[in-house]
Design a protein around this motif. Structure first.
Motif, mmCIF file in Angstrom:
data_model
loop_
_atom_site.group_PDB
_atom_site.id
_atom_site.type_symbol
_atom_site.label_atom_id
_atom_site.label_comp_id
_atom_site.label_asym_id
_atom_site.label_seq_id
_atom_site.Cartn_x
_atom_site.Cartn_y
_atom_site.Cartn_z
ATOM 1 N N ILE A 13 0.844 -1.205 0.000
ATOM 2 C CA ILE A 13 0.000 0.000 0.000
ATOM 3 C C ILE A 13 0.877 1.251 0.000
ATOM 4 O O ILE A 13 0.650 2.191 -0.765
ATOM 5 N N LEU A 14 1.916 1.242 0.826
ATOM 6 C CA LEU A 14 2.820 2.395 0.916
ATOM 7 C C LEU A 14 3.560 2.589 -0.409
ATOM 8 O O LEU A 14 3.687 3.714 -0.898
ATOM 9 N N GLN A 15 4.004 1.492 -1.020
ATOM 10 C CA GLN A 15 4.707 1.567 -2.298
ATOM 11 C C GLN A 15 3.788 2.167 -3.366
ATOM 12 O O GLN A 15 4.204 3.017 -4.150
ATOM 13 N N GLU A 16 2.536 1.735 -3.371
ATOM 14 C CA GLU A 16 1.585 2.246 -4.361
ATOM 15 C C GLU A 16 1.326 3.734 -4.129
ATOM 16 O O GLU A 16 1.229 4.504 -5.074
ATOM 17 N N LEU A 17 1.219 4.131 -2.841
ATOM 18 C CA LEU A 17 1.032 5.547 -2.512
ATOM 19 C C LEU A 17 2.197 6.367 -3.069
ATOM 20 O O LEU A 17 1.996 7.401 -3.704
ATOM 21 N N VAL A 18 3.427 5.890 -2.845
ATOM 22 C CA VAL A 18 4.618 6.595 -3.324
ATOM 23 C C VAL A 18 4.587 6.697 -4.860
ATOM 24 O O VAL A 18 4.818 7.764 -5.421
ATOM 25 N N ASN A 19 4.254 5.593 -5.529
ATOM 26 C CA ASN A 19 4.198 5.596 -7.000
ATOM 27 C C ASN A 19 3.183 6.609 -7.513
ATOM 28 O O ASN A 19 3.477 7.400 -8.406
ATOM 29 N N LEU A 20 1.964 6.560 -6.940
ATOM 30 C CA LEU A 20 0.897 7.463 -7.401
ATOM 31 C C LEU A 20 1.243 8.913 -7.069
ATOM 32 O O LEU A 20 0.977 9.818 -7.857
ATOM 33 N N PHE A 21 1.859 9.126 -5.893
ATOM 34 C CA PHE A 21 2.229 10.481 -5.485
ATOM 35 C C PHE A 21 3.287 11.050 -6.424
ATOM 36 O O PHE A 21 3.224 12.208 -6.812
ATOM 37 N N ARG A 22 4.240 10.214 -6.828
ATOM 38 C CA ARG A 22 5.286 10.681 -7.752
ATOM 39 C C ARG A 22 4.693 11.075 -9.102
ATOM 40 O O ARG A 22 5.167 12.007 -9.733
ATOM 41 N N GLN A 23 3.667 10.330 -9.541
ATOM 42 C CA GLN A 23 3.046 10.646 -10.836
ATOM 43 C C GLN A 23 2.275 11.953 -10.765
ATOM 44 O O GLN A 23 2.380 12.793 -11.640
ATOM 45 N N SER A 24 1.457 12.112 -9.709
ATOM 46 C CA SER A 24 0.553 13.262 -9.650
ATOM 47 C C SER A 24 1.129 14.441 -8.888
ATOM 48 O O SER A 24 0.686 15.564 -9.072
ATOM 49 N N GLU A 25 2.109 14.190 -8.005
ATOM 50 C CA GLU A 25 2.668 15.206 -7.117
ATOM 51 C C GLU A 25 1.590 15.918 -6.309
ATOM 52 O O GLU A 25 1.712 17.085 -5.989
ATOM 53 N N SER A 26 0.502 15.204 -6.049
ATOM 54 C CA SER A 26 -0.525 15.759 -5.163
ATOM 55 C C SER A 26 -1.102 14.607 -4.343
ATOM 56 O O SER A 26 -0.806 13.442 -4.614
ATOM 57 N N ALA A 27 -1.927 14.968 -3.358
ATOM 58 C CA ALA A 27 -2.477 13.962 -2.451
ATOM 59 C C ALA A 27 -3.179 12.852 -3.230
ATOM 60 O O ALA A 27 -3.816 13.104 -4.253
ATOM 61 N N VAL A 28 -3.033 11.625 -2.741
ATOM 62 C CA VAL A 28 -3.570 10.451 -3.430
ATOM 63 C C VAL A 28 -4.795 9.946 -2.663
ATOM 64 O O VAL A 28 -4.754 9.800 -1.446
ATOM 65 N N LYS A 29 -5.882 9.702 -3.376
ATOM 66 C CA LYS A 29 -7.107 9.210 -2.751
ATOM 67 C C LYS A 29 -6.976 7.734 -2.391
ATOM 68 O O LYS A 29 -6.403 6.962 -3.144
ATOM 69 N N GLY A 30 -7.557 7.372 -1.247
ATOM 70 C CA GLY A 30 -7.559 5.982 -0.800
ATOM 71 C C GLY A 30 -8.143 5.050 -1.846
ATOM 72 O O GLY A 30 -7.664 3.941 -2.050
ATOM 73 N N GLU A 31 -9.201 5.520 -2.542
ATOM 74 C CA GLU A 31 -9.863 4.685 -3.555
ATOM 75 C C GLU A 31 -8.893 4.319 -4.683
ATOM 76 O O GLU A 31 -8.934 3.216 -5.209
ATOM 77 N N ASP A 32 -8.035 5.284 -5.057
ATOM 78 C CA ASP A 32 -7.073 5.029 -6.141
ATOM 79 C C ASP A 32 -6.072 3.956 -5.728
ATOM 80 O O ASP A 32 -5.704 3.100 -6.531
ATOM 81 N N ILE A 33 -5.650 4.010 -4.458
ATOM 82 C CA ILE A 33 -4.717 2.994 -3.959
ATOM 83 C C ILE A 33 -5.432 1.644 -3.918
ATOM 84 O O ILE A 33 -4.892 0.633 -4.360
ATOM 85 N N ALA A 34 -6.671 1.653 -3.407
ATOM 86 C CA ALA A 34 -7.463 0.419 -3.283
ATOM 87 C C ALA A 34 -7.566 -0.288 -4.635
ATOM 88 O O ALA A 34 -7.389 -1.506 -4.734
ATOM 89 N N GLU A 35 -7.830 0.506 -5.678
ATOM 90 C CA GLU A 35 -7.964 -0.032 -7.029
ATOM 91 C C GLU A 35 -6.662 -0.706 -7.476
ATOM 92 O O GLU A 35 -6.675 -1.803 -8.021
#
Length: 179
Positions: A13-35
C-alpha cells in the motif's frame, strides 16, 4: 537508523502511494490505492491509520485531499527520494536565506507566458516574505534550474510562496553554470 517493520500489505500500500504520489505530485485518494492493490477502500483507510501512526503517511483534508508519503516512508521502503529537498538555495531580495528548505516547486500556467507562475513550498517560516519581494530559487540539484520572480502572494496554510516568474534558466548541456 532503525528500520520500520512493515507487513507485506502495508508495504504494498505504501509503495503504491509513493508511485501514485510521484506521478501526480498531489495527495492520493484511498480509492485510487485500493484499485491498484486490489483491496477494499475501507481496508486502505484502516491501513492508512496504522501508517499514519508510524508517521509514514500524512492525511490531507478537503476535496482534493488524500494521503501523502512522508520522508520516513521512503526510508521505510528504502527508496532514495529523488525529489527530496536537497539544498535548493533561496534568495530573498538578493540575500541568501539560510535554512529555507525548498520542498516543492510547482510551475502553474506555463502555457500562458505573460502569466507564468511558480509555487514554491518551503519548510520554515514565510512570515518575512511580502508582496513585491524579489525571490530567486535554485539552482535545483539535477537540472540546475534557476527561477527568478516577484512574490505575488502567499499561502500560509501550505507554507507556499506564489511568484510571477521573471526568468527561468537551466544551463544547456555542457554549459558551466554562472557564478
Amino acid at each position: 537508523m532503525s528500520s520500520i517493520e512493515l507487513t507485506p500489505s502495508q508495504r504494498s500500500i505504501l509503495q503504491e502511494l509513493v508511485n501514485l504520489f510521484r506521478q501526480s505530485e498531489s495527495a492520493v485518494k484511498g480509492e485510487d490505492i485500493a484499485e491498484r492493490v486490489d483491496r477494499n477502500p475501507g481496508t486502505i483507510r484502516n491501513q492508512m491509520q496504522s501508517l499514519k501512526a508510524l508517521q509514514l503517511v500524512e492525511g490531507v483534508p478537503g476535496p482534493k485531499g488524500g494521503y501523502k508519503p512522508t520522508a520516513a516512508a521512503y526510508d521505510a521502503l528504502e527508496i532514495q527520494d529523488m525529489d527530496q529537498a536537497a539544498d535548493v538555495p533561496l534568495e530573498h531580495d538578493g540575500e541568501p536565506i539560510e535554512g529555507a528548505n525548498v520542498q516543492e516547486i510547482h510551475l502553474t500556467s506555463v502555457h500562458h507566458p505573460e502569466l507564468c507562475r511558480a509555487e514554491i513550498r518551503l519548510q520554515g517560516s514565510i512570515a518575512d516574505f511580502h508582496e513585491g519581494d524579489e525571490i530567486t530559487v535554485g539552482p535545483t540539484p539535477l537540472s540546475k534550474l534557476v527561477i527568478r520572480g516577484t512574490l505575488e502572494g502567499k499561502d500560509d496554510t501550505n507554507n507556499t510562496l506564489i511568484l510571477t516568474i521573471d526568468s527561468m534558466r537551466a544551463p544547456a548541456e555542457g554549459d558551466t553554470p554562472e557564478k
